[in-house]
Design a protein around this motif. Structure first.
Motif, PDB file in Angstrom:
ATOM      1  N   LEU A   1       0.818  -1.215   0.000  1.00 32.38           N
ATOM      2  CA  LEU A   1       0.000   0.000   0.000  1.00 32.38           C
ATOM      3  C   LEU A   1       0.851   1.264   0.000  1.00 32.38           C
ATOM      4  O   LEU A   1       0.456   2.282  -0.581  1.00 32.38           O
ATOM      5  N   LEU A   2       2.011   1.226   0.638  1.00 35.02           N
ATOM      6  CA  LEU A   2       2.792   2.441   0.857  1.00 35.02           C
ATOM      7  C   LEU A   2       3.650   2.827  -0.337  1.00 35.02           C
ATOM      8  O   LEU A   2       4.390   3.811  -0.257  1.00 35.02           O
ATOM      9  N   THR A   3       3.579   2.074  -1.440  1.00 32.47           N
ATOM     10  CA  THR A   3       4.334   2.452  -2.634  1.00 32.47           C
ATOM     11  C   THR A   3       3.406   2.851  -3.776  1.00 32.47           C
ATOM     12  O   THR A   3       3.846   2.938  -4.919  1.00 32.47           O
ATOM     13  N   GLY A   4       2.136   3.091  -3.473  1.00 32.09           N
ATOM     14  CA  GLY A   4       1.184   3.478  -4.509  1.00 32.09           C
ATOM     15  C   GLY A   4       1.579   4.788  -5.180  1.00 32.09           C
ATOM     16  O   GLY A   4       2.062   5.722  -4.525  1.00 32.09           O
ATOM     17  N   GLU A   5       1.368   4.870  -6.489  1.00 36.25           N
ATOM     18  CA  GLU A   5       1.797   6.038  -7.265  1.00 36.25           C
ATOM     19  C   GLU A   5       0.634   6.885  -7.775  1.00 36.25           C
ATOM     20  O   GLU A   5       0.866   7.890  -8.444  1.00 36.25           O
ATOM     21  N   VAL A   6      -0.609   6.494  -7.508  1.00 34.60           N
ATOM     22  CA  VAL A   6      -1.729   7.361  -7.846  1.00 34.60           C
ATOM     23  C   VAL A   6      -1.683   8.555  -6.903  1.00 34.60           C
ATOM     24  O   VAL A   6      -1.686   8.401  -5.681  1.00 34.60           O
ATOM     25  N   THR A   7      -1.626   9.745  -7.452  1.00 35.23           N
ATOM     26  CA  THR A   7      -1.467  10.958  -6.650  1.00 35.23           C
ATOM     27  C   THR A   7      -2.760  11.757  -6.608  1.00 35.23           C
ATOM     28  O   THR A   7      -3.559  11.740  -7.556  1.00 35.23           O
ATOM     29  N   ALA A   8      -2.959  12.450  -5.510  1.00 38.85           N
ATOM     30  CA  ALA A   8      -4.088  13.373  -5.346  1.00 38.85           C
ATOM     31  C   ALA A   8      -3.518  14.677  -4.803  1.00 38.85           C
ATOM     32  O   ALA A   8      -3.264  14.807  -3.599  1.00 38.85           O
ATOM     33  N   ARG A   9      -3.310  15.626  -5.719  1.00 35.73           N
ATOM     34  CA  ARG A   9      -2.711  16.911  -5.330  1.00 35.73           C
ATOM     35  C   ARG A   9      -3.814  17.925  -5.057  1.00 35.73           C
ATOM     36  O   ARG A   9      -4.766  18.044  -5.835  1.00 35.73           O
ATOM     37  N   ARG A  10      -3.662  18.638  -3.972  1.00 37.58           N
ATOM     38  CA  ARG A  10      -4.685  19.619  -3.601  1.00 37.58           C
ATOM     39  C   ARG A  10      -4.719  20.794  -4.569  1.00 37.58           C
ATOM     40  O   ARG A  10      -3.674  21.269  -5.020  1.00 37.58           O
ATOM     41  N   ASN A  11      -5.936  21.221  -4.864  1.00 36.04           N
ATOM     42  CA  ASN A  11      -6.126  22.463  -5.617  1.00 36.04           C
ATOM     43  C   ASN A  11      -7.297  23.222  -5.005  1.00 36.04           C
ATOM     44  O   ASN A  11      -7.793  22.859  -3.936  1.00 36.04           O
ATOM     45  N   ARG A  12      -7.756  24.272  -5.692  1.00 35.95           N
ATOM     46  CA  ARG A  12      -8.813  25.096  -5.091  1.00 35.95           C
ATOM     47  C   ARG A  12     -10.112  24.324  -4.885  1.00 35.95           C
ATOM     48  O   ARG A  12     -10.825  24.541  -3.914  1.00 35.95           O
ATOM     49  N   ARG A  13     -10.439  23.447  -5.808  1.00 36.63           N
ATOM     50  CA  ARG A  13     -11.704  22.715  -5.723  1.00 36.63           C
ATOM     51  C   ARG A  13     -11.604  21.504  -4.804  1.00 36.63           C
ATOM     52  O   ARG A  13     -12.544  21.181  -4.085  1.00 36.63           O
ATOM     53  N   GLY A  14     -10.483  20.850  -4.826  1.00 39.64           N
ATOM     54  CA  GLY A  14     -10.337  19.647  -4.027  1.00 39.64           C
ATOM     55  C   GLY A  14      -9.017  18.963  -4.295  1.00 39.64           C
ATOM     56  O   GLY A  14      -7.971  19.370  -3.775  1.00 39.64           O
ATOM     57  N   TYR A  15      -9.038  17.926  -5.175  1.00 40.00           N
ATOM     58  CA  TYR A  15      -7.839  17.149  -5.478  1.00 40.00           C
ATOM     59  C   TYR A  15      -7.785  16.849  -6.971  1.00 40.00           C
ATOM     60  O   TYR A  15      -8.805  16.626  -7.621  1.00 40.00           O
TER      61      TYR A  15
END
Length: 593
Positions: A143-157
């Motif tokens: 689980l700790l090597t997952g590469e799907v990213t969720a970067r914060r922006n104004r609306r959410g991710y």
């Protein structure tokens, strides 16, 4: 120590209510009927999965994936366990495919806020499905090597990356995804997101081709790729950085419910074996004309009942002992599939094609059933269950004495008693105070010993219970204390995990005997208890590797009469159309021969 609760719920007039399992049985009809949507497969022919799942929706099974406080019908995980087992007996592929929504939605029940849970509950009860994101192609099982990213922006991710092995991603509107929200990752670097495909810009994601699969009729396995896909901040489940913790708690629920598919497979295998034995002519006209046949079927039935008791107690413990579910669910996950594998292996050896009379109307399906069962066990491997136990051995040994003194509600063992709602927020990653369920075994053994003084038929199971109690007393000295990674487990660690699970199974069986009056009314002579303790103790002998030593010596010793009686009970229940269960109920079975 054990605390008491009230008895089973009854309808007006004092008659027991018709159970949801019996209602589902009536709705699904005779599984031998080729016209039914959810039925036994004759060889490779089975009902299409889409038709089977739609038929289960028509009954309302999807409503049992939503807690009643969020608009659904889920009041008891034991009830859900039995419903999934009922479907899996007929068609394990349909059970796995349909139940994916529970796995995808459980994160919201564990950590979502009230509005999020109510919204998801309304979608699921309306028929929408939720799929849980599986491992990534490059990082299976980590689980700790997952590469799907969720970067914060104004609306959410903003989502980027590929997530593979989603169960039919294209067929589900909602996806529960673990995504990296901190660049360097780590245990607090991931968050869980509930993604609604209808809210995404179609240009920002695409479904990946299905991965070829063997077993379970190739139940849908695919993936999804995101490129600058934007989701609202409200899609996050729990606090940011809490994703791994929530997912590990979800896995406790998964490990509690998914073994119901294994039990359903064993149930069906035993019914088929009884029918096949009735057609064998090599040893005379009697259905059980050979002692070996009776021995194998009697032992396999005892295995089924032992694992049913363990699974039911584990499901009930989520309501009444949620802080211990990390241990209880791991024990179920590591032991129950291994025992069912042993049942299928023995039946496959007994009913090889050469052992069947020429022209028999039933083929030998145990190879296919074993293959499907291995697919089910691979969904959350037995190694993960063993590691979840081994990683807690130090705490379990430290708090063992206190756990034996702690009060445990008797409702954990009374399979007919009502249950409070699951306290999802009380699930823990580690059983900080040991296993109170295991701690009840010495007391239950004492209750059985006292009962045996006036009931001679209980003398033999009382002696076995005393041996289990002695093993529990010496347990802290036998548990390995060295921390291990999942990849670093040794055979000794696996032996210790399975030994612990066997003791927990014995505690469950003894607790059910002590507190489930309805079970004892159905089995008034203590036959089931003696048989299951014999089978569990056969795996507990020093020097055995319990996950491999799945059978006691054939035809040995003083227990031949015991398993002879078990095989007779099995035959009578199959002929009468009764459930192969500790609790009496009717099925929709007909005689296929």
């Amino acid at each position: 120590m054990i605390d008491t609760l009230r008895g089973p719920r009854r309808a007006l007039g004092g008659a027991p209510e018709l159970s949801s399992v019996e209602r589902l049985e009536r709705f699904l009809g005779d599984p031998w009927d080729p016209g039914q949507k959810v039925r036994y497969a004759r060889g490779p022919v089975a009902a299409p999965l889409a038709d089977a799942c739609a038929h289960l929706d028509a009954w309302g099974l999807h409503r049992y994936y939503v807690p009643v406080e969020h608009g659904g019908e889920l009041t008891s995980l034991q009830e859900l366990f039995d419903l999934v087992r009922t479907v899996a007996r007929r068609d394990p592929a349909a059970a796995v495919t349909h139940a994916r929504t529970l796995l995808g939605a459980a994160g919201v029940w564990v950590a979502g806020d009230r509005d999020q849970a109510r919204h998801l509950g309304s979608l699921v009860t309306a028929g929408e499905t939720v799929v849980l994101g599986g491992p990534e192609r490059q990082h299976i099982g980590d689980l700790l090597t997952g590469e799907v990213t969720a970067r914060r922006n104004r609306r959410g991710y903003r989502l980027d990356g590929e997530r593979w092995l989603l169960d039919n991603a294209a067929g589900g509107r909602l996806m529960c995804l673990l995504a990296r929200t901190v660049p360097h990752g780590g245990p607090r670097g991931f968050s869980l997101l509930l993604v609604d495909q209808r809210d995404l810009d179609p240009a920002t994601f695409r479904h990946l081709p299905e991965v070829p699969a063997v077993g379970l009729r190739g139940a849908g396995t695919s993936g999804v790729a995101f490129h600058r896909a934007v989701v609202d901040r409200a899609a996050r489940i729990g606090a940011e950085g809490q994703g791994v913790e929530v997912l590990l708690k979800v896995l406790q629920v998964v490990r509690t419910i998914s073994p119901a598919v294994c039990l359903g497979t064993a149930d069906r295998a035993l019914r088929l074996a009884v029918r096949m034995a009735s057609e064998r002519e090599a040893y005379g006209s009697s259905p059980y004309g050979h002692p070996l046949t009776r021995r194998v079927l009697g032992e396999a039935y005892a295995d089924l009942l032992a694992m049913e008791a363990l699974g039911a107690v584990a499901a009930r413990s989520a309501h009444l002992a949620p802080g211990e579910l990390s241990v209880t669910s791991a024990a179920v996950r590591s032991l129950l599939p291994a025992v069912v594998d042993g049942v299928l292996a023995r039946l496959r050896e007994l009913f090889t094609p050469r052992s069947l009379p020429f022209g028999t109307r039933l083929t030998c399906p145990f190879d296919q059933m074993g293959r499907d069962h291995r697919v089910v066990t691979a969904l959350d491997g037995a190694t993960a269950g063993c590691h979840a136990l081994v990683s807690q051995f130090r705490a379990l040994a430290r708090h063992h004495a206190q756990a034996c003194e702690r009060q445990v509600p008797a409702g954990v063992f009374d399979l007919g008693a009502p249950l409070p709602p699951v306290p999802w927020a009380e699930l823990n990653l580690v059983a900080r105070n040991g296993s109170g369920l295991l701690g009840t075994l010495p007391e239950s053994a004492q209750v059985l010993r006292r009962a045996a003084q006036t009931a001679p038929e209980l003398a033999a199971p009382a002696r076995l219970a005393a041996r289990f109690a002695a093993a529990v007393d010496s347990l802290p000295d036998t548990l390995p204390r060295t921390p291990r990674t999942a990849a670093g487990l040794t055979p000794k660690d696996e032996d210790a995990a399975h030994r612990y699970a066997l003791l927990l199974a014995a505690a469950a069986c003894l607790g059910v005997w002590c507190h489930a009056g309805e079970v004892n009314r159905a089995w008034p002579d203590g036959l089931w208890l003696h048989a299951v303790l014999c089978r569990l103790y056969a795996r507990l002998k020093p020097g055995d590797r319990p996950f491999l030593a799945v059978a006691s010596p054939w035809g040995s010793g003083r227990d031949e009469e015991l398993f002879e009686r078990m095989s007779q009970r099995l035959a009578l229940q199959c002929q009468a159309g009764e459930a192969l269960s500790l609790l009496p109920s009717r099925t929709a079975e007909s005689d296929p021969c």
